[in-house]
Design a protein around this motif. Sequence first.
Motif, PDB file in Angstrom:
ATOM      1  N   LEU A 135      -2.748   4.775   6.856  1.00 36.44           N
ATOM      2  CA  LEU A 135      -1.699   3.834   7.652  1.00 36.44           C
ATOM      3  C   LEU A 135      -0.624   3.350   6.868  1.00 36.44           C
ATOM      4  O   LEU A 135       0.740   3.130   7.290  1.00 36.44           O
ATOM      5  N   VAL A 136      -0.677   2.840   5.688  1.00 36.28           N
ATOM      6  CA  VAL A 136       0.124   2.485   4.636  1.00 36.28           C
ATOM      7  C   VAL A 136       1.214   3.801   4.441  1.00 36.28           C
ATOM      8  O   VAL A 136       2.371   3.467   4.417  1.00 36.28           O
ATOM      9  N   LYS A 137       0.806   5.037   4.287  1.00 37.68           N
ATOM     10  CA  LYS A 137       1.729   6.073   4.069  1.00 37.68           C
ATOM     11  C   LYS A 137       2.555   6.369   5.354  1.00 37.68           C
ATOM     12  O   LYS A 137       3.723   6.705   5.334  1.00 37.68           O
ATOM     13  N   LEU A 138       2.065   5.952   6.716  1.00 42.79           N
ATOM     14  CA  LEU A 138       2.858   6.159   7.909  1.00 42.79           C
ATOM     15  C   LEU A 138       3.547   5.168   8.040  1.00 42.79           C
ATOM     16  O   LEU A 138       4.515   5.383   8.800  1.00 42.79           O
ATOM     17  N   ASP A 139       3.194   3.693   7.652  1.00 37.65           N
ATOM     18  CA  ASP A 139       4.278   2.850   7.914  1.00 37.65           C
ATOM     19  C   ASP A 139       5.517   2.663   7.099  1.00 37.65           C
ATOM     20  O   ASP A 139       6.336   2.440   7.638  1.00 37.65           O
ATOM     21  N   SER A 140       5.370   2.984   5.930  1.00 44.59           N
ATOM     22  CA  SER A 140       6.444   3.302   5.172  1.00 44.59           C
ATOM     23  C   SER A 140       6.403   4.309   3.955  1.00 44.59           C
ATOM     24  O   SER A 140       5.424   4.657   3.681  1.00 44.59           O
ATOM     25  N   LYS A 141       7.573   4.664   3.332  1.00 41.98           N
ATOM     26  CA  LYS A 141       7.536   5.630   2.248  1.00 41.98           C
ATOM     27  C   LYS A 141       6.899   5.271   1.000  1.00 41.98           C
ATOM     28  O   LYS A 141       7.105   4.020   0.702  1.00 41.98           O
ATOM     29  N   PRO A 154       3.654   5.883  -2.046  1.00 48.18           N
ATOM     30  CA  PRO A 154       2.222   5.989  -2.297  1.00 48.18           C
ATOM     31  C   PRO A 154       1.593   4.928  -1.563  1.00 48.18           C
ATOM     32  O   PRO A 154       1.733   3.973  -1.319  1.00 48.18           O
ATOM     33  N   ALA A 155       0.246   5.265  -1.191  1.00 47.75           N
ATOM     34  CA  ALA A 155      -0.671   4.573  -0.528  1.00 47.75           C
ATOM     35  C   ALA A 155      -1.354   3.296  -1.463  1.00 47.75           C
ATOM     36  O   ALA A 155      -1.632   2.266  -0.931  1.00 47.75           O
ATOM     37  N   PHE A 156      -1.216   3.557  -2.880  1.00 49.77           N
ATOM     38  CA  PHE A 156      -1.837   2.501  -3.689  1.00 49.77           C
ATOM     39  C   PHE A 156      -0.921   1.962  -4.682  1.00 49.77           C
ATOM     40  O   PHE A 156      -0.042   2.953  -4.858  1.00 49.77           O
ATOM     41  N   PHE A 157      -1.025   0.992  -4.917  1.00 49.71           N
ATOM     42  CA  PHE A 157      -0.174   0.129  -5.874  1.00 49.71           C
ATOM     43  C   PHE A 157      -0.833  -0.113  -7.180  1.00 49.71           C
ATOM     44  O   PHE A 157      -1.906  -0.639  -7.072  1.00 49.71           O
ATOM     45  N   ARG A 158      -0.294   0.265  -8.358  1.00 42.53           N
ATOM     46  CA  ARG A 158      -0.962   0.065  -9.490  1.00 42.53           C
ATOM     47  C   ARG A 158       0.128  -0.562 -10.363  1.00 42.53           C
ATOM     48  O   ARG A 158       1.118  -0.504 -10.322  1.00 42.53           O
ATOM     49  N   GLN A 159      -0.602  -1.709 -11.144  1.00 40.99           N
ATOM     50  CA  GLN A 159      -0.032  -2.613 -12.152  1.00 40.99           C
ATOM     51  C   GLN A 159      -0.512  -3.141 -13.317  1.00 40.99           C
ATOM     52  O   GLN A 159      -1.855  -3.142 -13.137  1.00 40.99           O
TER      53      GLN A 159
END
Length: 461
Positions: free
Chosen positions: A298-304, A306-311
């Motif tokens: 859903l994250v991929k479909l909602d906005s451009k 990656p699906a995951f955030f790394r920090q």
Amino acid sequence: MIRLFKHYIPHAVLLLGLLDLLILLVTGEIAWQLRASRAGIDPGQLANRLVPMVGFALVVWTAMIAVGVYSSMALRSVRYAGARLLVAVSLGIIALSVLDFLFPGSTFWRSTLLFAMIIAVVLLLFNRLITGSLIGTTAFRRRVMVLGAGARAERLRLLAERPESGFVLVAFIKMSDGAPVVAEAIPRSAIHDLGAFVAKLGVSEVVLALEERRNSLPLKDLLRIKTQGVHVNDFSSFMERETGRVDLDSVNPSWLIFSDGFSSGRMVSSAAKRVFDILASGLLLLLTLPVIALFALLVKLDSKGPAFFRQQRVGLYGETFEVIKLRSMRTDAEKDGVKWAEKDDPRITRLGRFIRKVRIDELPQTWSVLKGEMSFVGPRPEVPKFVAELEEHLPYYAERHMVKPGITGWAQINYPYGASVEDSRNKLEYDLYYAKNYTPFLDLLILLQTLRVVLWSEGAR
């Protein structure tokens, strides 16, 4: 207050909690008798249903603790407590119904649980009306006398005026010749025998709130009071006990060094904590993998992006590690560098606002728990840039890294979400309390209370 496993519990909360537990036990028996009577069957002997009754009471009681039935707000507002009670009893009944389905015959019948739910809500609310009105009176509050009349004494006066306060201030004693902040303070010179004065007022505790203690400690007075059986406490320890946080405005290195806490005896507790982290994170990852996969899509479909955030985040002993979360912000959110989150932050995506509110974005961090970089409970790990800035502005900030960071923590369940140096200071006071007083009991309390934060979106941004 009563100290249980290094954590202070107000007498009022303990009294109310024990009465609620007793009521739940009685409720279980009443519901059973009522159901048996309506079905025209023999209820049987009490001993044969004692285990299910205790199980019913403990499950519902645990749900009450988890949703905040014993919070300060619930103690002063029957309406607030009633809403939380209804949610807690409903959750408890649902959990027991599931257990009854999985293990037939081991718990109450589901029809009996319906009776128990209605009776429990009525009796628990009645207990709030009766007991709540009593514990708010001075008869249930400790009688405290303050030695000092300055800014610290004024802070104690404001603390005592809170509705949830467990103590009442009976006198302020002005110990120096300076102008007092507390106008009603009595000059020490006006009291011939301080010990007799304490006895006359029925004081149970004396708090030392001097602005400058060097060469000014009233040792003779303190010794007399102590030998009379009256508890003597310093300002920092009193504030820690009453607020559940370490007061940065008054503590000094010697207090942290010599006060109770940071025990080396936590080795066994730390081992138990790690075992729990491994088992719980493994099970949670297994159960939530479909949820993580669905929302990643859903994250991929909602906005451009990656699906995951790394920090990079700062963990135990200041070591950095990479944290993984479901992405809730635009990919260009940090194009100008890392910065604090804001209220109604425009960088957050449509879906991101939802997954933050229900904490779904946090689920991938369970992998960091399994690897040992994080724990379920501990101070929230911060970005290295923020840590460097905060260590310059806040005393003892580095000490929060003496325990492993966590997904949830004492600060998260006690302080609303904030993203500033001042908010970090307030959260640090709670983090230091956790680091100083950590026990498995406190971890369990935090994990239970996290349900309250998730259900009512407290702290989400």
